[in-house]
Design an enzyme around this catalytic site. Structure first.
Site, short mmCIF file in Angstrom:
data_model
loop_
_atom_site.label_atom_id
_atom_site.label_comp_id
_atom_site.label_asym_id
_atom_site.label_seq_id
_atom_site.Cartn_x
_atom_site.Cartn_y
_atom_site.Cartn_z
N GLY A 218 0.79 -1.35 -0.16
CA GLY A 218 -0.35 0.63 0.10
C GLY A 218 0.70 1.76 0.43
N ILE A 219 0.12 2.14 0.28
CA ILE A 219 1.20 3.55 0.13
C ILE A 219 1.52 3.63 1.63
CG2 ILE A 219 0.24 6.26 -0.82
CD1 ILE A 219 -1.88 5.86 -2.15
N GLY A 220 2.65 4.01 1.52
CA GLY A 220 2.95 4.69 2.73
C GLY A 220 4.74 4.31 3.11
N MET A 222 5.97 2.46 4.71
CA MET A 222 6.24 0.69 5.43
C MET A 222 6.47 0.08 4.22
SD MET A 222 6.25 -1.73 7.63
CE MET A 222 7.26 -0.46 8.87
N GLU A 243 -3.27 -2.67 -6.31
CA GLU A 243 -3.58 -1.70 -6.42
C GLU A 243 -2.75 -0.39 -7.35
OE1 GLU A 243 -6.94 0.11 -5.23
OE2 GLU A 243 -5.37 1.61 -2.92
N GLY A 341 -8.21 0.11 -1.54
CA GLY A 341 -8.50 -0.87 -2.01
C GLY A 341 -8.26 -1.95 -1.01
N LYS A 368 1.33 16.59 19.32
CA LYS A 368 1.82 18.30 18.39
C LYS A 368 2.44 19.00 19.92
CE LYS A 368 0.27 19.90 13.86
NZ LYS A 368 -0.70 20.80 13.11
#
Length: 439
Positions: A218-220, A222, A243, A341, A368
């Protein structure tokens, strides 16, 4: 009439083409690096003469001129079904609305429920047969175009031509207008350096990936860390069914690990629906017979995903509660990304012969103000659930990896507490006891 004559007859300036948009129309752009920037700028120039035009897109990296020029949303009303960091900021300002949608259902939505008056998409230059390639956004492109009353294509000379299984091209005979113009280099997305927690999580994942496995990353950060570690491991003959194709796959290819030779489905082909990353990635996928793009209604179908033996799905999330519900797209009620997805690949990988589906997160985060918070939550938060508890499988933090499949509520609680940050384990146990899910 030759395809070149037909092309010339449909060639317009961007300002001429967007005159086809009327008050109240639904206008769709394509995704990510296939954003039609020339048409967007031309449509923004019509702001004062248009009212109530509604737009849809996703993963726009910005800037969107139609949004930037109309802070009151009187003229243009923008919506996205998967947020980039830029679109997330638009949502925070009240300038974008999210559309909940599982990616495998997206084309079905367009076919049955959604109106598209005008579709505007960037494509590669036309080939000698009259076809334009949908390139890095093939996963959703043709399904939207086929639902549109009017089709306007923006030729982007920078886009790679990516071979497809199907639905990767559109013919000049199906198009109403074509526009041309110069484009800057495609946006690039450098791989961020991993944190110590990222590395610890990746080290827990690597033993589950064997030679011949097919990967969805996936995205990121990791997934990129996993890709980098696999590139240096003894694992070989990996496959790609994903995907999104990013630089992690290119690194694996460079290291000789990504061959697709042992895939049980679409052997020899790395399959994807969307592509964005570095220029090296765009050059790699350009006219590469080893990489194919396919529509997400097919690629993300769990039954199709499960055809890949030893399918390994690795995705990120924001939080998981003690019941196994996964929050991957919102922080509370703030929309961060989208459903995408993730649920598709969770289901498909878990059903694959020898497959495993992993959801990863750091055990905690510091806000923060310097206050640490647990990502394992004591109870449902009222946020948006991406993956229901019935689809909870492997959950991984830097403290361990646990499989929730088939587990009762108390077993889930025990396993999740075991991989929580130590500072929060007593608090989580107390919450589980209070909810009668602790043994």
């Amino acid at each position: 009439m030759s395809v070149y004559d037909e092309y010339r007859s449909k060639l317009r300036t961007p300002d001429e083409a967007v005159k086809l948009v009327k008050d109240g129309d639904w206008v769709d752009y394509n995704s990510n690096v296939s954003f039609p920037s020339l048409l967007d700028a031309a449509l923004a120039r019509r702001r004062d003469e248009l009212h109530g035009v509604k737009l849809r897109a996703n993963l726009m990296f910005g800037p969107l001129q139609v949004v930037e020029c109309d802070p009151t949303r009187e003229h243009f009303h923008y919506n996205s079904w998967h947020l980039s960091a830029y679109e997330r900021k638009l949502c925070d300002k009240g300038l974008c609305n999210f559309i909940p949608m599982v990616f495998r259902n997206l084309v079905w939505y367009y076919q049955n429920f959604l109106t598209v008056n005008v579709a505007m998409m960037s494509v590669t230059p036309m080939d000698k047969h009259g076809y334009f390639n949908l390139s890095c956004a093939t996963g959703v492109g043709l399904g939207i175009l086929k639902s549109a009353d009017i089709i306007i294509l923006e030729v982007n000379e920078r886009l790679p031509r990516v071979y497809g299984g199907f639905d990767e091209s559109i013919h000049i005979s199906e198009v109403d207008c074509v526009v041309e113009g110069e484009h800057p280099p495609l946006p690039q997305f450098p791989i961020l350096p991993p944190t110590p927690e990222d590395k610890a999580i990746a080290e827990l994942l690597i033993p589950h990936i064997q030679s011949g496995s097919t990967l969805q990353l996936g995205i990121g950060s990791m997934p990129n860390v996993v890709g980098a570690m696999l590139a240096e491991s003894d694992v070989k003959d990996l496959g790609m069914h994903t995907e999104l194709c990013g630089d992690a796959y290119y690194r694996l290819f460079q290291a000789g690990k990504l061959t697709n030779r042992r895939k049980s489905f679409q052997r020899g082909k790395g399959a994807t629906g969307m592509i964005f990353g570095s220029q090296e990635l765009y050059d790699w996928v350009d006219q590469n017979p080893g990489v194919i793009v396919e529509p997400l209604y097919f690629l993300n179908d769990p039954a199709v995903i499960a055809k890949n033996d030893n399918m390994i799905s690795i995705n990120n999330c924001i939080a998981v509660d003690l019941y196994g519900q996964t929050y991957a797209e919102t922080a509370g009620l703030r929309q961060i990304s989208g459903t995408g997805g993730q649920l598709d690949f969770l289901t498909g990988a878990a059903q694959s012969k020898g497959g495993k589906a992993f959801i990863c997160m750091t055990s905690s985060f510091v806000d923060k103000a310097g206050v640490r918070h647990s990502r394992i939550l004591p109870e449902p938060t009222g946020g948006i659930v991406t993956d229901p508890r019935t689809q909870a499988f492997w959950i991984v933090t830097e403290y361990g990896a646990v499989n929730l499949a088939g587990c009762s509520t108390w077993e889930r609680a025990q396993k999740l507490v075991s991989i929580a940050h130590p500072d929060f384990r007593e608090e989580l146990i107390h919450a589980a006891e209070k909810q009668k899910i602790w043994k």
